[in-house]
Design a protein around this motif. Sequence first.
Motif: not given
Length: 290
Positions: A15, A190, A195
Amino acid sequence: MSENHEADNGRKNRSRTGMSRRTLLRGSVTTFGLAAGGVLFSAGSARALDIYNPFSAYQITGSWQEHLDRGSLGGIDYGMGVGTALPAAGAGVVTNIPYNGTGGHTVTITHSDGYRTQYMHLSEFLLPDGTSVGKGDIVGRSGGAAGAPGSGSSTGPHVHWHLITPGGTRVNPLNYLGGGGGGGLPKTATEQDGVPGPVMWRRTQNWLRIESGYTGPIDGIPGPNTYAALQRNMRDWGYTGPADGAPGPNTWAAVQRLAATHGYTGPIDGVMGPNSWRGFSRFINQDRWD
């Protein structure tokens, strides 16, 4: 990059996070004992310490008892690649401890009434001291590679996790899992960083369990059963192929159509990127999929 490879990258949960600032959990916990189900008794009433296991998708490489047996104060090791994003086990305030002895770079999250969770052997801190985070927000990146800066005494990539009581005693966090008066899955980061990772896939599996006949585990590790249920659901979004558990461009194009109803403005080309995942995650972060 193939779509399946993107999903694999999601499992590794790498991330470049952008943090949400969800509300700190309310209520206090003064522990006098632990009951089944992770409920702590306090002053005659029962409340839950609102933490969850953010690493349930990873293999335990060192159990709590194994740490005690070799003279450690205790901890749980989860094997994961260097750079894996580390979600907060619960809402709280972040404190970073660089080069914390054998633990190396350590991030501490102080929860309600003084409980603290700690992650050790980090490769990178992501937030300044004093940052308020919500459950599931990304607080750092894992490390542990032998000899790398911040690894401490670690001999291989992993994260070390433990919980500290207000009195300063290190305890096994798995004995204290609560749910904050209702529990539910954490929200996925996310929606901010684009991600896909284990939390997003857990929420996806729960959504598919509710709507599309998915019967597998809610473990954040998508496989053929997860993908087949996704394909069944995507028939409502223009997918006309088989529910064979092997998603391709037609499956992902349907996912992008769904994402377009939640802020995605890119092409419907069947190639999932950060903006596609953000739109999808706005859908999957709805309270009804908790």
